[in-house]
Design a protein around this motif. Structure first.
Motif, PDB file in Angstrom:
ATOM      1  N   ARG A 137      35.955  37.885  38.879  1.00 33.32           N
ATOM      2  CA  ARG A 137      35.729  38.994  39.811  1.00 33.32           C
ATOM      3  C   ARG A 137      34.975  40.141  39.145  1.00 33.32           C
ATOM      4  NH1 ARG A 137      36.810  36.822  44.547  1.00 33.32           N
ATOM      5  NH2 ARG A 137      38.669  35.543  44.467  1.00 33.32           N
ATOM      6  N   ARG A 187      40.613  33.039  33.137  1.00 27.79           N
ATOM      7  CA  ARG A 187      39.619  33.588  34.064  1.00 27.79           C
ATOM      8  C   ARG A 187      40.058  34.955  34.577  1.00 27.79           C
ATOM      9  NH1 ARG A 187      39.155  33.553  39.890  1.00 27.79           N
ATOM     10  NH2 ARG A 187      41.028  32.300  40.084  1.00 27.79           N
ATOM     11  N   PHE A 188      41.327  35.091  34.867  1.00 26.73           N
ATOM     12  CA  PHE A 188      41.834  36.286  35.544  1.00 26.73           C
ATOM     13  C   PHE A 188      42.125  37.429  34.580  1.00 26.73           C
ATOM     14  CE2 PHE A 188      44.844  38.602  38.293  1.00 26.73           C
ATOM     15  CZ  PHE A 188      44.132  38.579  39.477  1.00 26.73           C
ATOM     16  N   ILE A 227      32.935  26.149  41.034  1.00 23.23           N
ATOM     17  CA  ILE A 227      34.167  25.474  41.454  1.00 23.23           C
ATOM     18  C   ILE A 227      35.057  26.438  42.245  1.00 23.23           C
ATOM     19  CG2 ILE A 227      34.210  23.686  39.663  1.00 23.23           C
ATOM     20  CD1 ILE A 227      36.139  25.432  38.090  1.00 23.23           C
ATOM     21  N   ARG A 228      34.434  27.429  42.829  1.00 23.65           N
ATOM     22  CA  ARG A 228      35.104  28.379  43.721  1.00 23.65           C
ATOM     23  C   ARG A 228      36.239  29.135  43.034  1.00 23.65           C
ATOM     24  NH1 ARG A 228      34.418  28.277  48.946  1.00 23.65           N
ATOM     25  NH2 ARG A 228      36.618  28.530  49.428  1.00 23.65           N
ATOM     26  N   GLN A 229      36.104  29.339  41.743  1.00 18.44           N
ATOM     27  CA  GLN A 229      37.067  30.190  41.041  1.00 18.44           C
ATOM     28  C   GLN A 229      36.284  31.216  40.228  1.00 18.44           C
ATOM     29  OE1 GLN A 229      40.519  28.020  39.243  1.00 18.44           O
ATOM     30  NE2 GLN A 229      39.392  26.227  39.861  1.00 18.44           N
ATOM     31  N   ASP A 286      53.143  32.910  33.987  1.00 20.20           N
ATOM     32  CA  ASP A 286      53.593  31.678  34.647  1.00 20.20           C
ATOM     33  C   ASP A 286      53.327  31.766  36.141  1.00 20.20           C
ATOM     34  OD1 ASP A 286      54.510  30.658  32.266  1.00 20.20           O
ATOM     35  OD2 ASP A 286      56.527  31.466  32.523  1.00 20.20           O
ATOM     36  N   ALA A 287      53.594  32.947  36.711  1.00 20.02           N
ATOM     37  CA  ALA A 287      53.388  33.121  38.154  1.00 20.02           C
ATOM     38  C   ALA A 287      51.917  32.893  38.505  1.00 20.02           C
ATOM     39  CB  ALA A 287      53.834  34.517  38.588  1.00 20.02           C
ATOM     40  N   LEU A 288      51.020  33.413  37.677  1.00 21.49           N
ATOM     41  CA  LEU A 288      49.588  33.173  37.910  1.00 21.49           C
ATOM     42  C   LEU A 288      49.284  31.690  37.877  1.00 21.49           C
ATOM     43  CD1 LEU A 288      47.508  35.736  35.806  1.00 21.49           C
ATOM     44  CD2 LEU A 288      47.580  35.510  38.280  1.00 21.49           C
ATOM     45  N   ARG A 289      49.804  31.019  36.860  1.00 20.95           N
ATOM     46  CA  ARG A 289      49.489  29.595  36.702  1.00 20.95           C
ATOM     47  C   ARG A 289      49.980  28.781  37.895  1.00 20.95           C
ATOM     48  NH1 ARG A 289      51.887  27.921  31.137  1.00 20.95           N
ATOM     49  NH2 ARG A 289      51.052  25.890  31.656  1.00 20.95           N
ATOM     50  N   VAL A 290      51.207  29.036  38.340  1.00 19.03           N
ATOM     51  CA  VAL A 290      51.708  28.230  39.453  1.00 19.03           C
ATOM     52  C   VAL A 290      51.030  28.594  40.774  1.00 19.03           C
ATOM     53  CG1 VAL A 290      53.936  27.787  38.388  1.00 19.03           C
ATOM     54  CG2 VAL A 290      53.701  29.703  39.960  1.00 19.03           C
ATOM     55  N   MET A 291      50.344  29.745  40.811  1.00 22.96           N
ATOM     56  CA  MET A 291      49.564  30.071  42.003  1.00 22.96           C
ATOM     57  C   MET A 291      48.197  29.413  41.969  1.00 22.96           C
ATOM     58  SD  MET A 291      49.721  34.070  42.652  1.00 22.96           S
ATOM     59  CE  MET A 291      51.264  34.873  42.768  1.00 22.96           C
ATOM     60  N   GLY A 292      47.902  28.715  40.876  1.00 20.65           N
ATOM     61  CA  GLY A 292      46.580  28.118  40.763  1.00 20.65           C
ATOM     62  C   GLY A 292      45.532  29.132  40.348  1.00 20.65           C
ATOM     63  N   ILE A 293      45.963  30.196  39.668  1.00 14.97           N
ATOM     64  CA  ILE A 293      45.001  31.178  39.167  1.00 14.97           C
ATOM     65  C   ILE A 293      44.980  31.049  37.652  1.00 14.97           C
ATOM     66  CG2 ILE A 293      44.432  33.617  38.983  1.00 14.97           C
ATOM     67  CD1 ILE A 293      45.951  34.058  41.591  1.00 14.97           C
TER      68      ILE A 293
END
Ligand code: ATP
Ligand code: MG
Lengths: 270, 278
Positions: free
Chosen positions: B60, B161-162, B55-57, B150-157
């Motif tokens: 890394r 996973r990260f 799903i292209r996520q 929160d910043a990660l989540r709103v960036m769609g990350i």
């Protein structure tokens, strides 16, 4: 009424309806409804602790409301699946009140991260795009510093650069120009207007600063203790007959306590 | 008036008892929900490992390698020192104990089995919990307070996973690897002492060790390391993500994470041994 008529042909990008939210048992937002139209700068104004940042968190689908609905870019974010939210969030940029830069990455890496995650551009291109955005917020040449080496105002500007690096359709900013010196604050306000005019971005800004709000807003709401006092254009808000709004606008402090008994009770904690 | 006073005292006692019951109940519910949260995180991590790319996520690889570096490679010196010490210590104790029966020469079997089955995985587990588990809890706690999550989540990350998968994978690879290193070093340390004390040559010692050790013994230790790796990571993540109360809160969850993961390691070890050995 007039505003509705003018805007009826523009699409609604954010629609909040009868939003009620709690932190624990405390009610924070009480029946908040608003619409943000495409291509406008929409300002959420209110005193400290009135619930502005909270309202933003719900629009960003970071929390689940007690009741009410929130639609962003045509999607009901409360009932969206994670994959739908993921697609939605690629079209939004957010700068948080404190910046929220990743402290383990340099400023440049912070700004590149959304590009790295969501595009297939090569590193060189991404670096150029990051520098471009840093230039725009007046922070050229700072890409190799770590967030801990920046001042509060620089953090905010870097966060704004990160928020717009993907050229989002919808930009949310929590106090992007508060706490900055007047010149930089004015520059940020200019930048927000430029994003709207040049890129057609729709912008939702939270602020407690009157001048800034009046300068950038196409339409605005005034929030007080979790309730919306007025919604409308700058003129409409200025001319509002609501007493509390006038108080906020004219920086008058609260009326003298009328009930000495209640005051005593509060002090003694009874 | 006295009757009323008695009534009030009773009420006070009853209320305190009720409060205690409520606190206990709440603590139970909290720990069960933390457990469930940990299990859900583990399951979600596997989703990202196996389905993320499609799903292209993707997870890394560079982030996993960085974590492996921090968790594993950097810990090699301290693991070596501790294992060597423990090897020598086991040799001394073993020889002393067996000398009571005049059976010093049988010491190798005790050393070989206790090192590979118990001491290496336990020591490396506790060490890594203190070094890397605490660091992970502190990092996630700080990020959570700074709104970085929160910043990660709103960036769609996706934060799992990260932020969770890289240390989890790195831990599951590096802890068994460190444990194996610890096996070798501890057995070597014990061997040196045994050869000096009992006059057994080092080659003879290693022949004995290889003779008594089965693959099963090694896998027993390494398998436990793998479980410890999962425990350390999940305890750190659950604590770090649940931080409240600013910088002070980060300190609190960091300490709690170390204590809980060491307790989890020791208890799981006992259960594992009970189930597998009997
Ligand atoms: N995580 C939280 N848990 C509990 N209560 C919270 C939390 N965050 C905010 N609140 C409460 O919600 C209310 C609104 O807070 P919010 O941060 O939305 O205010 P604000 O309007 O953004 O203020 P400011 O201008 O100072 O940023 C405050 O009374 C605050 O105490
Ligand atoms: Mg705020």
């Amino acid at each position: 009424m007039g505003v509705e008529a003018v805007n009826s042909d523009r699409s609604v990008l954010v629609e909040v309806e009868h939003l009620v939210t709690h932190y624990g048992a405390r009610k924070i937002l009480d029946d908040v409804s608003l619409k943000v139209y495409e291509g406008e700068v929409f300002v959420i104004m209110g005193g400290s602790g009135s619930g502005k940042s909270t309202l933003l968190r719900y629009m960003l689908a970071l929390e689940r409301p007690t009741s009410g609905s929130i639609r962003v870019l045509g999607r009901d974010v409360v009932r969206s699946r994670p994959s739908e939210l993921y697609e939605l969030r690629k079209k939004m940029g957010v700068s948080f009140q404190s910046g929220a830069l990743f402290s383990s990455m340099s400023v440049g890496e912070n700004i590149i991260l959304p590009l790295k995650e969501h595009t297939d551009l090569d590193l060189k291109t991404m670096e150029i795009m990051a520098r471009l955005k840093l230039e725009v917020v007046g922070m050229a040449g700072f890409e190799n510093l770590m967030p801990s080496e920046l001042s509060g105002g620089m953090l905010k500007r870097a966060a704004l650069a990160r928020a717009v690096v993907m050229d989002p359709k919808l930009l949310f900013g929590d106090e992007p120009s508060s706490g900055l010196d007047p010149i930089v604050a004015a520059a940020i306000d200019e930048l927000i207007l430029r994003l709207r005019d040049a890129l057609g971005m729709t912008v939702v800004i939270v602020t407690h600063q009157l001048e800034s709000a009046f300068k950038i807003a196409d339409r605005m709401v005034v929030l007080d203790s979790g309730k919306l006092l007025v919604t409308g254009t700058v003129e409409e808000v200025r001319n509002s007959s609501n007493e509390r709004v006038q108080q906020l606008l004219n920086r008058r402090v609260d009326e003298v306590e009328l009930d000495p008994e209640a005051y005593l009770k509060r002090l003694t904690g009874a | 008036m006295p009757a009323e006073g008695g009534q009030q005292a009773l009420n006070g006692a009853a209320r305190r008892a009720l409060d205690a019951v409520e606190r206990t109940g709440r603590a139970c519910v909290d720990s069960i929900s933390a457990f469930g949260y940990g299990a859900a995180l583990f399951a979600e991590s596997f989703f990202w490992i196996f389905r993320g790319r499609s799903i292209r996520q993707p997870v890394r690889l560079t982030m996993i390698f960085e974590e492996m570096m921090q968790i594993g490679i950097v810990a090699i010196p301290i693991v070596t020192v501790l294992s060597l010490t423990i090897g020598v210590m086991l040799a001394i104790q073993g020889i002393y104990t067996l000398s009571l029966f005049g059976a010093e020469s049988r010491v190798t079997i005790g050393i070989a089995l206790s090192v590979t089955r118990e001491f290496s995985p336990l020591i490396t587990g506790i060490l890594v919990a203190g070094r890397s588990g605490s660091a992970l809890a502190a990092r996630l706690g700080t990020m959570s307070i700074n709104q970085e999550i929160d910043a990660l989540r709103v960036m769609g990350i996706n934060p799992v996973r990260f932020l969770v998968v890289p240390p989890l994978v790195a831990m599951m690879v590096m802890l068994p690897a460190l444990s194996f290193l610890s096996d070798l070093v501890a057995l070597f340390g014990a061997g040196v002492y045994v050869s000096l004390d009992l006059g057994m040559s080092l080659p003879a010692y290693s022949d004995r060790v290889i003779e008594v050790l089965t693959v099963n013994d090694l896998l027993h230790g390494l398998g436990k390391s793998m479980i410890f790796a999962v425990l350390i990571t999940l305890v750190a993540v659950v604590n770090g993500a649940g931080v409240t109360g600013g910088a002070e809160g980060v300190g609190r969850v960091t300490t709690r994470s170390v204590v809980q993961s060491i307790a989890a390691i020791v208890i799981t070890d006992m259960l594992f041994v009970f189930v597998v050995t009997r």
